[in-house]
Design a protein around this motif. Structure first.
Motif, short mmCIF file in Angstrom:
data_model
loop_
_atom_site.label_atom_id
_atom_site.label_comp_id
_atom_site.label_asym_id
_atom_site.label_seq_id
_atom_site.Cartn_x
_atom_site.Cartn_y
_atom_site.Cartn_z
N TRP A 149 44.80 42.74 35.54
CA TRP A 149 44.09 42.88 36.81
C TRP A 149 43.86 41.52 37.47
O TRP A 149 44.11 41.35 38.67
CB TRP A 149 42.75 43.54 36.49
CG TRP A 149 41.95 44.09 37.61
CD1 TRP A 149 41.97 45.38 38.07
CD2 TRP A 149 40.95 43.41 38.38
NE1 TRP A 149 41.05 45.53 39.07
CE2 TRP A 149 40.40 44.34 39.28
CE3 TRP A 149 40.46 42.11 38.40
CZ2 TRP A 149 39.40 44.02 40.18
CZ3 TRP A 149 39.47 41.78 39.30
CH2 TRP A 149 38.95 42.73 40.19
N GLY A 150 43.37 40.57 36.71
CA GLY A 150 43.01 39.26 37.28
C GLY A 150 44.22 38.54 37.83
O GLY A 150 44.15 37.89 38.88
N ARG A 210 45.50 40.00 41.26
CA ARG A 210 44.73 39.55 42.42
C ARG A 210 44.98 38.08 42.73
O ARG A 210 45.22 37.70 43.87
CB ARG A 210 43.24 39.81 42.18
CG ARG A 210 42.65 40.47 43.38
CD ARG A 210 41.35 41.13 43.14
NE ARG A 210 40.29 40.21 42.80
CZ ARG A 210 39.00 40.48 43.05
NH1 ARG A 210 38.68 41.62 43.65
NH2 ARG A 210 38.07 39.66 42.68
N ASP A 242 43.72 36.23 32.12
CA ASP A 242 42.47 36.72 31.54
C ASP A 242 42.46 38.25 31.59
O ASP A 242 43.13 38.85 32.42
CB ASP A 242 41.25 36.15 32.28
CG ASP A 242 41.28 36.40 33.79
OD1 ASP A 242 42.22 37.06 34.27
OD2 ASP A 242 40.35 35.94 34.48
N PHE A 243 41.75 38.85 30.68
CA PHE A 243 41.58 40.30 30.76
C PHE A 243 40.34 40.73 29.99
O PHE A 243 39.75 39.96 29.25
CB PHE A 243 42.81 41.06 30.26
CG PHE A 243 42.96 41.11 28.76
CD1 PHE A 243 43.76 40.20 28.11
CD2 PHE A 243 42.31 42.08 28.01
CE1 PHE A 243 43.90 40.24 26.73
CE2 PHE A 243 42.44 42.13 26.63
CZ PHE A 243 43.24 41.20 25.99
#
Lengths: 71, 420
Positions: free
Chosen positions: B304-305, B308, B334-335
């Motif tokens: 996700w990070g 974006r 990162d997660f």
């Protein structure tokens, strides 16, 4: 409304729970779960949660199916 | 590419696509902005789909918030089918054709289908990637299946197993490897999560695979494992990884294969001859890029990070004019994962680590921060229920500081460096 929380940023300070207790909750010590689509009536509470978050992890905008679309 | 763009097209109406669109407007882009999506839904968030949405908490509508000033045109429910670099157009499945001055490719991934096509279509066999998948699987779970069999030892498998236990549904989790989650977290933390899962009632089977499925009238009724054991089940979730959505780019002249769509450090898509495809950028799960935190090793990060951050970098670079004004995509991967009431977070990439040390807390407490080292350098850090400590390690990972950062400190007299 539509709400999203950046859970990479979230560190479980739980301020959103105080601001909007019906729309944010912790499962365990720091696993945040939240309502991604709260009713428009909750707008004031959700905005309080956005402002209360110390790591600025919450984004919310009013619910409008045409939001951001070209007319 | 110095002329300011008038028409920007984003393929992928997703987290990445929406993030790029927002950043383009924030940066003053006032031209025509079109987001194309193959699903009928406007951009939505996926992480809740394997957790609270399946569990039936709150709303299942995870549509991402859109700022009122976005002024984007959404073309939903139609896939992109062809890219023409020389004409600078993208053809869509409905026969239309979109010209672009700048193009962002954010077509992401899809769930890897169950390899046996006859078994894959049985009633009761699911994959989980999109909103519609979550709705179908959620309906199945709410109807209380006899037993859920999960195939795959990754985060989706564990998160769905956790949800099943929350709903008091018996669950068997089949993991092909000897230790679950080892590639992402190392064997010690992966093993710890496996232990927690077992304590919460998950029937966790390691080094275990399905030999065949059994059906009655097109409905799944049982599976037989490679070791011969038969398990009765009416719900199976194949969480066996993803495939990148690059097929539509075949023949276009860009470098794209199962590993992803190749781009440079500035998110610019590369042609097969290694040159930059003018005006074409990539972001998110589909992009494969040189990671500055790993000596520019090529990586595709399906988190996700990154979706974006990379979309935002690509957006800025789309408006930059020329390469000298572009920004490097230097996001530190990162997660997070939430399962069995625990929050697991990682910064950096732990795959390939040769050493591991618990820096705060303890494995036995199930509350800790651990750092990962490789060749004497700090490459990643993970937390379990200790998220507030984790950001402190980002700078050390970016600097590739010596590993371990500190030894024999007064508060850590017995810091133990072990294999991950």
């Amino acid at each position: 409304m539509k709400v999203v929380v950046d859970l990479n940023r979230c560190q479980g300070y739980a301020q959103c729970l105080y601001a909007a207790p019906h729309h944010f909750a912790l499962h365990g010590r720091e696993a945040l779960v939240y309502d991604p689509s709260p009713d428009e009536a909750a707008r004031a509470e959700i905005e309080r949660a956005v402002h209360a978050c110390p790591v600025r992890a919450i984004t919310a905008y009013p619910d409008d199916t045409a939001a951001g679309e070209v007319a | 590419m110095t002329a300011q763009p008038e028409r920007i097209v984003v393929i992928g109406a997703s987290l990445a696509g929406l993030a790029a669109a927002q950043r383009l407007r924030e940066r003053g882009f006032s031209g025509a902005l079109t987001l194309v999506g193959d699903e009928p839904h406007p951009p939505y968030d996926r992480p809740p789909l394997s957790k609270q949405v399946l569990r039936g908490l709150y709303s299942a509508d995870t549509t991402l918030p859109r700022p009122p000033g976005l002024r984007a045109e959404f073309r939903l429910g139609r896939p992109a089918t062809r890219l023409d670099l020389s004409e600078r157009t993208v053809a869509l499945g409905d026969g239309s054709c979109l010209p672009y001055d700048r193009l962002l490719i954010a077509t992401g991934t899809r769930a890897r289908p169950w390899p046996d096509p006859e078994e894959a279509v049985l009633d009761g066999v699911f994959t989980l990637r999109g909103r519609d998948d979550a709705q179908r699987l959620g309906a199945c779970l709410q109807a209380k299946p006899r037993r859920v069999v999960l195939v795959g030892g990754g985060f989706i498998g564990f998160e769905v197993a956790s949800t099943c236990r929350d709903l008091d549904i018996p669950v068997t989790l089949l993991v092909r490897d000897a230790v679950p989650l080892a590639a992402a977290l190392g064997a010690r933390l992966g093993g710890l999560i496996g232990e927690v899962a077992r304590e919460r009632g998950v029937d966790l089977r390691l080094e275990s695979e399905i030999e065949r499925m059994e059906a009655e009238n097109g409905r799944l009724v049982a599976v037989t494992l490679k070791d011969g054991e038969r398990i009765e089940t009416d719900c199976l979730v194949a969480a066996i990884g993803t495939l990148r959505n690059v097929e539509w780019l075949a023949g276009s002249g860009v470098q794209a294969d199962a590993k992803g769509l190749r781009c440079d450090a500035f998110c610019r898509v590369l042609r097969e001859d290694g040159r930059v495809a003018e005006g074409v950028f990539a972001a998110g799960d589909v992009a494969r890029w040189p990671n500055p935190h790993d000596d520019d090793a090529l990586v595709a990060v399906e988190h996700w990070g990154n979706a974006r951050a990379q979309a935002e970098t690509a957006a800025v670079n789309m408006l930059a004019g020329d390469a000298s004004a572009m920004r490097r995509h230097d996001h530190l991967p990162d997660f997070w994962s939430q399962q069995f009431g625990l929050t697991i977070k990682l910064v950096g990439l732990a795959d390939g680590a040769d050493s591991f040390a618990v820096m705060h807390g303890a494995l036995e407490e199930r509350r800790l921060v651990a750092a990962f080292g490789k060749d004497g350098r700090t490459i990643a850090a993970a937390s379990i229920d200790s998220a507030r400590w984790l950001p402190a390690y980002k700078a050390a990972i970016r600097e590739r500081a010596p590993f371990p950062l500190i030894a024999d400190a007064v508060d850590q007299p017995r810091l133990l460096v072990q294999e991950p």
